[in-house]
Motif scaffolding. Structure first.
Motif, mmCIF file in Angstrom:
data_model
loop_
_atom_site.group_PDB
_atom_site.id
_atom_site.type_symbol
_atom_site.label_atom_id
_atom_site.label_comp_id
_atom_site.label_asym_id
_atom_site.label_seq_id
_atom_site.Cartn_x
_atom_site.Cartn_y
_atom_site.Cartn_z
ATOM 1 N N SER A 68 0.832 -1.206 0.000
ATOM 2 C CA SER A 68 0.000 0.000 0.000
ATOM 3 C C SER A 68 0.867 1.257 0.000
ATOM 4 O O SER A 68 1.897 1.309 0.670
ATOM 5 C CB SER A 68 -0.910 0.016 1.234
ATOM 6 N N THR A 69 0.437 2.275 -0.739
ATOM 7 C CA THR A 69 1.168 3.536 -0.800
ATOM 8 C C THR A 69 0.532 4.567 0.122
ATOM 9 O O THR A 69 -0.571 4.385 0.625
ATOM 10 C CB THR A 69 1.185 4.091 -2.230
ATOM 11 N N MET A 70 1.219 5.687 0.314
ATOM 12 C CA MET A 70 0.703 6.746 1.176
ATOM 13 C C MET A 70 -0.451 7.488 0.528
ATOM 14 O O MET A 70 -0.553 7.567 -0.697
ATOM 15 C CB MET A 70 1.831 7.717 1.538
ATOM 16 N N ALA A 71 -1.288 8.074 1.378
ATOM 17 C CA ALA A 71 -2.468 8.790 0.896
ATOM 18 C C ALA A 71 -2.220 10.277 0.682
ATOM 19 O O ALA A 71 -2.930 10.920 -0.090
ATOM 20 C CB ALA A 71 -3.627 8.606 1.872
ATOM 21 N N LEU A 72 -1.230 10.842 1.349
ATOM 22 C CA LEU A 72 -0.947 12.275 1.236
ATOM 23 C C LEU A 72 0.549 12.464 1.038
ATOM 24 O O LEU A 72 1.335 12.151 1.935
ATOM 25 C CB LEU A 72 -1.427 13.021 2.485
ATOM 26 N N LEU A 73 0.930 12.979 -0.131
ATOM 27 C CA LEU A 73 2.341 13.182 -0.462
ATOM 28 C C LEU A 73 2.688 14.656 -0.345
ATOM 29 O O LEU A 73 1.952 15.516 -0.842
ATOM 30 C CB LEU A 73 2.632 12.689 -1.875
ATOM 31 N N GLU A 74 3.833 14.949 0.293
ATOM 32 C CA GLU A 74 4.184 16.343 0.552
ATOM 33 C C GLU A 74 5.584 16.716 0.106
ATOM 34 O O GLU A 74 6.000 17.853 0.300
ATOM 35 C CB GLU A 74 4.045 16.632 2.052
ATOM 36 N N SER A 75 6.333 15.803 -0.511
ATOM 37 C CA SER A 75 7.702 16.129 -0.897
ATOM 38 C C SER A 75 8.160 15.264 -2.067
ATOM 39 O O SER A 75 7.618 14.163 -2.286
ATOM 40 C CB SER A 75 8.655 15.918 0.287
ATOM 41 N N PRO A 76 9.162 15.711 -2.824
ATOM 42 C CA PRO A 76 9.720 14.892 -3.905
ATOM 43 C C PRO A 76 10.257 13.555 -3.400
ATOM 44 O O PRO A 76 10.168 12.542 -4.104
ATOM 45 C CB PRO A 76 10.844 15.768 -4.468
ATOM 46 N N ALA A 77 10.794 13.537 -2.187
ATOM 47 C CA ALA A 77 11.331 12.292 -1.627
ATOM 48 C C ALA A 77 10.221 11.262 -1.447
ATOM 49 O O ALA A 77 10.425 10.060 -1.676
ATOM 50 C CB ALA A 77 12.015 12.561 -0.284
ATOM 51 N N GLU A 78 9.051 11.720 -1.052
ATOM 52 C CA GLU A 78 7.925 10.794 -0.883
ATOM 53 C C GLU A 78 7.448 10.242 -2.231
ATOM 54 O O GLU A 78 7.037 9.085 -2.325
ATOM 55 C CB GLU A 78 6.785 11.498 -0.151
ATOM 56 N N ILE A 79 7.548 11.052 -3.254
ATOM 57 C CA ILE A 79 7.195 10.571 -4.601
ATOM 58 C C ILE A 79 8.196 9.514 -5.049
ATOM 59 O O ILE A 79 7.819 8.498 -5.645
ATOM 60 C CB ILE A 79 7.146 11.747 -5.595
ATOM 61 N N GLN A 80 9.479 9.729 -4.752
ATOM 62 C CA GLN A 80 10.494 8.741 -5.106
ATOM 63 C C GLN A 80 10.263 7.422 -4.380
ATOM 64 O O GLN A 80 10.430 6.345 -4.951
ATOM 65 C CB GLN A 80 11.897 9.282 -4.790
ATOM 66 N N THR A 81 9.878 7.514 -3.113
ATOM 67 C CA THR A 81 9.564 6.297 -2.348
ATOM 68 C C THR A 81 8.391 5.558 -2.981
ATOM 69 O O THR A 81 8.419 4.329 -3.134
ATOM 70 C CB THR A 81 9.237 6.653 -0.889
ATOM 71 N N MET A 82 7.370 6.303 -3.352
ATOM 72 C CA MET A 82 6.213 5.682 -3.992
ATOM 73 C C MET A 82 6.600 5.042 -5.323
ATOM 74 O O MET A 82 6.127 3.950 -5.657
ATOM 75 C CB MET A 82 5.112 6.711 -4.198
ATOM 76 N N ARG A 83 7.473 5.706 -6.060
ATOM 77 C CA ARG A 83 7.928 5.145 -7.332
ATOM 78 C C ARG A 83 8.645 3.815 -7.102
ATOM 79 O O ARG A 83 8.491 2.867 -7.872
ATOM 80 C CB ARG A 83 8.851 6.138 -8.038
ATOM 81 N N ARG A 84 9.407 3.750 -6.021
ATOM 82 C CA ARG A 84 10.119 2.507 -5.704
ATOM 83 C C ARG A 84 9.138 1.391 -5.368
ATOM 84 O O ARG A 84 9.318 0.239 -5.772
ATOM 85 C CB ARG A 84 11.074 2.750 -4.539
ATOM 86 N N LEU A 85 8.110 1.717 -4.602
ATOM 87 C CA LEU A 85 7.099 0.716 -4.270
ATOM 88 C C LEU A 85 6.379 0.235 -5.522
ATOM 89 O O LEU A 85 6.204 -0.971 -5.729
ATOM 90 C CB LEU A 85 6.088 1.294 -3.278
ATOM 91 N N CYS A 86 5.966 1.178 -6.368
ATOM 92 C CA CYS A 86 5.222 0.822 -7.576
ATOM 93 C C CYS A 86 6.059 -0.047 -8.517
ATOM 94 O O CYS A 86 5.518 -0.908 -9.220
ATOM 95 C CB CYS A 86 4.760 2.082 -8.300
ATOM 96 N N GLY A 87 7.356 0.173 -8.523
ATOM 97 C CA GLY A 87 8.226 -0.581 -9.411
ATOM 98 C C GLY A 87 8.889 -1.773 -8.755
ATOM 99 O O GLY A 87 9.978 -2.186 -9.169
ATOM 100 N N ASN A 88 8.243 -2.357 -7.736
ATOM 101 C CA ASN A 88 8.873 -3.460 -7.001
ATOM 102 C C ASN A 88 9.058 -4.708 -7.855
ATOM 103 O O ASN A 88 9.857 -5.574 -7.529
ATOM 104 C CB ASN A 88 8.056 -3.798 -5.744
ATOM 105 N N GLY A 89 8.312 -4.820 -8.958
ATOM 106 C CA GLY A 89 8.527 -5.896 -9.910
ATOM 107 C C GLY A 89 7.866 -7.216 -9.597
ATOM 108 O O GLY A 89 8.029 -8.182 -10.351
ATOM 109 N N GLU A 90 7.111 -7.287 -8.512
ATOM 110 C CA GLU A 90 6.546 -8.579 -8.123
ATOM 111 C C GLU A 90 5.142 -8.483 -7.553
ATOM 112 O O GLU A 90 4.289 -9.325 -7.858
ATOM 113 C CB GLU A 90 7.477 -9.238 -7.095
ATOM 114 N N LEU A 91 4.877 -7.475 -6.734
ATOM 115 C CA LEU A 91 3.663 -7.433 -5.929
ATOM 116 C C LEU A 91 2.658 -6.398 -6.428
ATOM 117 O O LEU A 91 3.034 -5.340 -6.944
ATOM 118 C CB LEU A 91 4.017 -7.128 -4.476
#
Length: 293
Positions: A68-91
């Motif tokens: 699951s990803t975060m519901a409220l994003l407030e910084s570029p770093a949080e977007i990068q984290t979400m990008r990493r989760l979305c691109g996990n390649g398996e789940l």
């Protein structure tokens, strides 16, 4: 009908999180969600830890594991984290923000539209389906009648077979998000120097009205219902209207008991008396959310 264990919305120590999800492997949940959905400052587990834990659970179980990803994003770093989760390649990913929906669309991958996505009508459902949605979690504040109508409209539009429908069915409801941290404020701390104080409240910080009635629970930037939502008596109705999955929130270990109780409703339906002091089901019945029908 299947049953899911929703992501834990509270801030717990890493060892407690890992132990909880080991219990979840032996629970009646068919689907397990996990990941930080509330605040990026909760760093007991970082993105790589959540991904590794999810992959470990996935390799040791026949349950479906969803990040699951975060519901409220407030910084570029949080977007990068979400990008990493979305691109996990398996789940599979539960997108709780439209930027996660866009990322999954760009990756040409299916996703779950989480309860934080404002989807209230057939037009929005169609947009999400075009983006790649395979499962939709109904917003927590709408009624059973509203859901029944929307699912009927989906049948009429010949799109009902393109997505699963999931309903938040037990737990403290996430009602609102804010850039402010209410838990830090309650301790007279600024958000930037919160000292991660929400870890002291493993089920949030209860907030009562002046009359002493529990109204809300403060959970960092998230405001939650003061009572636990409980749709255990509505399971037969949900089955009849075509709900595919009932979600039990990972509030505490009672969630595992509730998974058993909800599952039993498919075999021998029983009317459970709800505790009006700790529980509610008002939204489902189109009455005040804190009420019991």
């Amino acid at each position: 009908m299947k049953f899911s264990l929703g992501p834990s919305l509270f801030f717990w120590p890493k060892n407690d999180v890992e132990a909880y999800y080991q219990q979840a492997l032996n629970s009646k949940a068919d689907i397990i969600y996990l990941g930080e959905t509330v605040c990026s400052k909760r760093r007991e587990l970082r993105a790589k830890d959540w991904i590794n834990l999810a992959k470990e659970l996935n390799s040791n179980s026949d349950k479906q594991i969803v990040l699951s990803t975060m519901a409220l994003l407030e910084s570029p770093a949080e977007i990068q984290t979400m990008r990493r989760l979305c691109g996990n390649g398996e789940l599979l990913i539960e997108a709780n923000d439209l930027s996660a929906v866009q990322m999954m669309y760009e990756l040409n991958l299916p996703f779950v539209a989480g309860p934080a996505i404002n989807c209230y009508n057939i037009a929005t459902l169609k947009v999400l389906l075009r983006q790649g949605m395979s499962r939709w979690v109904m917003p927590v504040e709408v009624s059973g009648d509203w859901l029944k109508t929307l699912l009927q409209q989906a049948e009429e539009e010949n799109i009902r077979d393109q997505f699963e429908c999931e309903v938040f069915s037990w737990g403290y409801m996430p009602l609102a998000y804010s850039a402010r941290c209410f838990t830090a404020r309650s301790e007279d701390r600024p958000k930037d120097d919160c000292k991660y104080c929400c870890i002291k409240y493993p089920e949030g910080r209860k907030m009562n009205s002046r009359e002493g009635e529990r109204v809300f629970i403060l959970n960092g930037i998230q405001t939650m219902s003061g009572y636990q939502y409980n749709l255990v008596n509505e399971v037969p109705e949900m089955v009849n209207m075509g709900v595919d999955i009932a979600r039990i929130s990972a509030d505490n270990e009672k969630a595992f008991t509730m998974l058993d109780r909800f599952g039993n409703q498919l075999v021998t339906p029983e009317k459970y008396p709800l505790d009006g002091v700790e529980e509610c089901n008002g939204y489902w019945h189109k009455i005040a959310g804190m009420s019991v029908a």
